[in-house]
Design an enzyme around this catalytic site. Structure first.
Site, PDB file in Angstrom:
ATOM      1  N   GLU A 292       5.273  -3.759  10.008  1.00  0.00           N
ATOM      2  CA  GLU A 292       6.173  -4.198   8.765  1.00  0.00           C
ATOM      3  C   GLU A 292       5.673  -4.094   7.652  1.00  0.00           C
ATOM      4  OE1 GLU A 292       7.230  -5.613   6.158  1.00  0.00           O
ATOM      5  OE2 GLU A 292       7.417  -7.488   6.764  1.00  0.00           O
ATOM      6  N   GLU A 301       5.759   0.589  -0.065  1.00  0.00           N
ATOM      7  CA  GLU A 301       4.270   0.347   0.581  1.00  0.00           C
ATOM      8  C   GLU A 301       3.557   1.453   1.133  1.00  0.00           C
ATOM      9  OE1 GLU A 301       3.532  -3.653   2.314  1.00  0.00           O
ATOM     10  OE2 GLU A 301       5.276  -4.472   1.296  1.00  0.00           O
TER      11      GLU A 301
HETATM   12  C1  LIG Z   1       4.773  -6.765   4.446  1.00  0.00           C
HETATM   13  S1  LIG Z   1       2.954  -7.062   4.811  1.00  0.00           S
HETATM   14  C2  LIG Z   1       3.269  -7.804   6.496  1.00  0.00           C
HETATM   15  C3  LIG Z   1       2.422  -8.574   7.144  1.00  0.00           C
HETATM   16  C4  LIG Z   1       2.834  -8.756   8.620  1.00  0.00           C
HETATM   17  N1  LIG Z   1       2.636  -7.338   9.533  1.00  0.00           N
HETATM   18  C5  LIG Z   1       3.924  -9.467   8.896  1.00  0.00           C
HETATM   19  O1  LIG Z   1       4.930  -8.979   9.337  1.00  0.00           O
HETATM   20  O2  LIG Z   1       3.935 -10.687   8.675  1.00  0.00           O
HETATM   21  C6  LIG Z   1       2.217  -5.483   4.873  1.00  0.00           C
HETATM   22  C7  LIG Z   1       0.719  -5.626   4.999  1.00  0.00           C
HETATM   23  O3  LIG Z   1       0.204  -4.430   5.758  1.00  0.00           O
HETATM   24  C8  LIG Z   1      -0.967  -4.089   4.847  1.00  0.00           C
HETATM   25  N2  LIG Z   1      -0.681  -2.538   4.969  1.00  0.00           N
HETATM   26  C9  LIG Z   1       0.194  -1.650   4.584  1.00  0.00           C
HETATM   27  N3  LIG Z   1      -0.231  -0.322   4.785  1.00  0.00           N
HETATM   28  C10 LIG Z   1      -1.162  -0.566   5.694  1.00  0.00           C
HETATM   29  C11 LIG Z   1      -1.711   0.560   6.483  1.00  0.00           C
HETATM   30  N4  LIG Z   1      -1.281   1.915   6.231  1.00  0.00           N
HETATM   31  N5  LIG Z   1      -2.935   0.188   7.060  1.00  0.00           N
HETATM   32  C12 LIG Z   1      -3.207  -1.051   7.015  1.00  0.00           C
HETATM   33  N6  LIG Z   1      -2.518  -1.988   6.291  1.00  0.00           N
HETATM   34  C13 LIG Z   1      -1.592  -1.806   5.574  1.00  0.00           C
HETATM   35  C14 LIG Z   1      -0.912  -4.692   3.467  1.00  0.00           C
HETATM   36  O4  LIG Z   1      -1.871  -4.810   3.085  1.00  0.00           O
HETATM   37  C15 LIG Z   1      -0.184  -6.010   3.955  1.00  0.00           C
HETATM   38  O5  LIG Z   1      -0.826  -6.826   4.216  1.00  0.00           O
END
Ligand SMILES: C[S@@+](CC[C@H](N)C(=O)[O-])C[C@H]1O[C@@H](n2cnc3c(N)ncnc32)[C@H](O)[C@@H]1O
Length: 476
Positions: A292, A301
């Site tokens: 997500e 993102e």
């Molecule tokens: C929208 S939040 C969602 C958090 C969690 N998955 C939830 O649904 O509660 C997205 C998170 O993904 C991390 N993120 C985005 N792209 C990423 C990647 N390619 N690898 C690791 N972390 C990533 C961001 O730092 C952020 O904390």
């Protein structure tokens, strides 16, 4: 009057704020005994209190010359030099005091403070750490240590120090404020409202329960708090590898996972997914990808390159994916609340047009700008598809569509409203089309570069191109 009585009188006068009288009393002593160290030092304190820092420095220097191992005089000299803006001399005075007694937390603190002022964060860090070793209740050292750690890109420890300080000083609002301010700089503030979106959470859990099978190795990319990884563990995964690029969040995810007793089944990896190495970070490719990492227009993102990379390097052939795909839709709209972002001219009779230097690029590589729709946004056209994403294989990074779009209402189209349907699993969809108060994703509004006059009954040709940013062309 004896020197002893004069001394008592002078100290009393300075302490009670009668500075001129106190200084005069000290002067009487010094006329009789020019080398009287307490009188020189006391006069220095009096001059400091009067704001005469240069005079104070001279008096403390004279006192120091006569009592070189008196650390209090050196500290007073240091403070007077600091007040006079003579940082190097201040450092040298505190350093001498520290050489004589390295067990004094105040000296360590001020050496740290001066090093910090001179931009020497690492040196400051050392002094603040020593201050706290000598006096764990030194409130200001907690704050300053957190600050220099943050400046050195060690946000996780900075926040941990401030959380410990909050526990130690529960009524201290300054510490809470500073912790919040650093946290806001370290990680985006939408994490809490996102976690409080029950519709999103329940939809993901339903899809995870329908997708994860006992014994699966699951990869959760962008785990944030670890929530979806924990859902996968609860659904029966043998092991979940939860990666999170933001170090602060990764640290918090570890805490959350342990708090819920799942540390043996979930490994939190503080890395961007593109840096994960199978065989090092995880023993084998994953059977299931959960991710997500979607903003209000899906792509902002970096979801496309991330999922594409996962298919190439981190997933088994035929892996199951949550979400399986998404459809992105748009509609032409008039958004009067966004006009103010385009330009300013005259305000209350004054020409403020140079402020237009601050207008944001509405569509430009690496400068994706979405705003939110508001209740004043007026949809002018029928919905049209922007793209259908299929995450069950590697998605393409760019897309293009062209649609004939019926205009339903007359008005000036200045924006495209954007919403999505996230197809989490067969029969499980989350939509942002009619976002409600508890939904954290909002209907997005992307301003158009130009404004198109639309009339009800006409058809517009809308071309959408996406390649790191949205580029809309509208012809009516
Ligand atoms: C929208 S939040 C969602 C958090 C969690 N998955 C939830 O649904 O509660 C997205 C998170 O993904 C991390 N993120 C985005 N792209 C990423 C990647 N390619 N690898 C690791 N972390 C990533 C961001 O730092 C952020 O904390």
């Amino acid at each position: 009057m004896s020197t002893e009585i004069l001394m008592q009188q002078a100290v009393g006068q300075i302490q009670s704020g009668q500075l001129a009288e106190g200084l005069a009393s000290f002067q009487l002593i010094l006329e009789q005994e020019p080398d009287n160290v307490p009188a020189l030092s006391g006069s220095g304190v009096g001059e400091s209190l009067r704001g005469n820092h240069e005079a104070a420095i001279r008096l403390f220097q004279q006192a120091h010359a006569r009592a070189p191992s008196d650390t209090q005089i050196l500290a007073n000299l240091g403070h007077a030099c600091m007040a006079a803006g003579r940082a190097e001399e201040a450092s040298s005075a505190f350093a001498k005091a520290h050489q004589i007694n390295d067990q004094d937390p105040e000296t360590c603190y001020w050496l740290g403070y001066l090093a910090e002022q001179q931009g020497e964060e690492q040196r400051a860090e050392g002094y603040y750490r020593r201050t706290l070793l000598l006096n764990p209740a030194h409130r200001q050292a907690h704050l300053q240590l957190a600050n220099v750690l943050f400046l050195q890109s060690n946000a996780p420890e900075a926040l941990a120090i401030l959380r410990a300080a909050e526990a130690r000083f529960p009524d201290d609002r300054d510490i809470t404020f500073v912790r919040g301010r650093l946290a806001a700089k370290a990680a985006p503030g939408w994490h809490l409202p996102m976690l409080a979106d029950p519709v999103r959470n329940d939809a993901f859990e339903a899809a995870i329960n329908a997708t994860v099978r006992p014994g699966d190795v699951v990869l959760d990319i962008g785990t944030g708090s670890g929530l979806l990884a924990m859902m996968a563990a609860r659904a029966g995964a043998a092991h979940v590898y939860a990666c999170e690029a933001d170090e602060v969040l990764a640290g918090l995810a570890r805490e959350v996972v342990s708090l819920n007793g799942l540390q043996d089944r979930i490994t939190v990896l503080a890395k961007h997914s593109s840096a994960l190495v199978v065989g090092e970070d995880m023993p084998r490719r994953a059977d299931v990808l959960i991710t997500e990492i979607f903003d209000s227009a899906i792509v902002g993102e970096g979801a496309l390159p991330t999922i594409r990379h996962a298919w190439g390097a981190l997933l088994v052939d035929g892996a199951r994916v949550v979400p399986e795909g998404a459809t992105l839709q748009g509609a032409l709209a008039a958004c009067p609340h966004l006009q103010c972002f385009r330009s300013v001219g005259r305000v209350n009779g004054f020409d403020v047009s140079p402020m237009n230097a601050l207008t944001q690029p509405f569509g430009h590589r690496d400068a994706q700008v979405y705003f939110q729709a508001s209740e004043t946004s007026r949809i002018l056209s029928a919905p049209f598809p922007l793209h259908a994403f299929d995450f069950r294989s590697a998605p393409t990074l760019a897309f293009e569509t062209e649609c004939q779009v019926p205009i339903l209402e007359t008005g000036d189209a200045d924006s495209v409203l954007i919403w999505f349907d996230l197809h989490l699993a067969p029969g499980v969809t989350y939509s942002t089309r009619h976002s409600k108060a508890q939904h954290h994703w909002r209907l997005a509004a992307q301003p158009l570069l130009g404004i198109s006059a639309c009339r009800a009954g006409e058809t517009a040709t809308v071309k959408t191109r996406f390649e790191s940013y949205f580029d809309f062309t509208v012809a009516v």
